[in-house]
Design a protein around this motif. Structure first.
Motif: not given
Length: 267
Positions: A202-230
């Motif tokens: 993502l960094e090489r593609l120029g996509v912005p990334q942020r690391v921030r605390e996310v609580r359940l109260a914050d989830v309604p303001e978000l526009a999507g979510a995924v899980v990922m693993n190997s």
């Protein structure tokens, strides 16, 4: 040719060699999907094994030795497999690890996997993993909370730490989309190799990334979510706790594009 191969230190493992491991719990591992004999993020897998070995056993095998063991196991099976490399000490458990005893490496392959299609509903569970930065074995809580989540009508579970921050899933990392940037939760967790691959691409593609605390109260303001693993760079999440999440097909496609941008390499 079978997809199930079990090698110990580069050689086919015998039942006598494997039997002491049936009840062993002091070990760490990494997991990968291999296609056409190659895998993505090999350097991240090697770094994970190296760091955890030093932390748990006081020493690590050279990367080239690990690669030799991976090559031997992959040569004995088909080109497309799931791979697990587990590091332990034959000195056993409940004794102080000795730096003069080399760790042993068990490499196992099996049928390839790609994970569920989703979208998933995740229960929100108060739980903090022991030694969260190490991918270690014997974590009964992960399966326990998965079982409880399914019994409650969910597909899986996500963990909340003692500060109420969303950290990770049972066997997953979580990623969110805020409409313009990828959001990685800030909390103590295992940083997955897939997370590492996706983040650097993502960094090489120029996509912005942020690391921030996310609580359940914050989830309604978000526009999507995924899980990922190997298994996969993204499975959509439709619900976290009692909060519904919108579908985010463009976000999902972006994560898969980042994954595809990582060149696969042979051990």
């Amino acid at each position: 040719m079978t997809s199930s191969v079990v090698h110990l230190n580069g050689q086919p493992a015998t039942a006598d060699e494997l039997s002491p491991l049936a009840f062993a719990g002091y070990a760490h591992f990494t997991a990968a999907q291999v296609r056409d004999g190659r895998l993505r993020g090999l350097d991240l897998h090697l770094a994970r094994l190296r760091g955890a070995s030093v932390e748990m056993f006081g020493r690590a095998l050279p990367d080239e030795r690990i690669r030799e063991y991976l090559r031997a196991a992959l040569a004995a099976g088909p080109a497309d497999v799931s791979l697990l490399a587990t590091v332990y000490s034959h000195a056993g458990e409940f004794v102080a690890p000795r730096a003069d005893v080399e760790p042993d490496v068990l490499v196992r392959t099996g049928p390839p996997a790609s994970g569920p299609a989703g979208p998933l509903a995740l229960a929100a569970v108060d739980h903090e993993r022991d030694l969260p930065g190490i991918k270690h074995v014997g974590e009964v809580a992960k399966t326990y909370y998965l079982k409880q989540a399914v019994e409650q009508g969910f597909d899986d579970a996500a963990f909340l730490d003692r500060q109420g921050r969303i950290s990770e899933g049972t066997i997953w990392n979580l990623a969110f989309w805020d409409g313009s940037a990828v959001v990685w939760p800030k909390a103590e967790m295992l940083r997955g190799t897939m997370m590492g691959v996706v983040s650097r691409q993502l960094e090489r593609l120029g996509v912005p990334q942020r690391v921030r605390e996310v609580r359940l109260a914050d989830v309604p303001e978000l526009a999507g979510a995924v899980v990922m693993n190997s298994w996969t760079p993204g499975v959509p999440v439709r619900q976290l706790g009692t909060v519904a999440l919108p579908a985010a097909p463009d976000f999902l496609a972006l994560l898969h594009r980042a994954h595809e941008a990582e060149p696969p390499t042979a051990p």
